[in-house]
Design a protein around this motif. Sequence first.
Motif: not given
Length: 270
Positions: A53-63, A157-162
Amino acid sequence: MATTSITVATRPPLAAPSVSASAAATSTITPSSDQIVVLYVMISMAVVIFGFWNVPGIRNCINPLKLFTIGWHELCHIIIAILTGGRILRITIDPHVGGATIVEGGRPAFILAAGYIGSTLFGGLFVLAGWDILVAKIMSFVLGIGMIMPLKLVRDKFTILLTILYEALLIGFWFIDHASALRWYCLFVGIMNIFYAVWDVADDRFFHKTNDSDATQFSILFPRIQPHIWATFWIFFEALVLAGVAVLGILVFKRTSTQMYDEAAKFLPT
């Protein structure tokens, strides 16, 4: 001729050894080896989610899961706002800046408290799914629908794909180890929802998100109490609920893996 009567004394039947109430309670509340694994996984997931949730970059993987969590949190605000006579002016659900529900009228204290309370209780249902395959199967439908609904407010779009990927994983987990994999998926989501106050406050403190945390909003509503005190109170509440749910899971779901498989196979077998 005199007769002699012989009386044979019989011993009362031996009673089955009694088990004291305290011993029975201890054996019931003592987790099995499988349940101990769930307890360790719960702790591990809390640490992992905090990092994701807090590490920049990685936090986008759980959007997608963040949207699901934030969306439910805001929905709880909305429901209580409407029930207390408020009017919804604007809703924001975003994995980067958090959520916000702007309300006119209603009961502010009740509306504000509904977010953390609703997230915690909702998360408790998903945590219970981590103890039993059948419950996980049922809750997976809630998760599948819940991840799609917030996309109406998302244009990334990245969130939609995820989200499509996470939905595919959810379906795929139905076919892994007789759907047992769903338990860990639901448990992850449950921990994320239960400890929403932790992620909410961390976003507010470390990333200075646009939308304030509810702890900050409580301090605005009640100026004599600082935000960190509100945050401590709600995090303690969440930890208490998690402990209660864990005990409930241990007491209710005393099943072996075979028993869980047989029970879950009666509901949409895979």
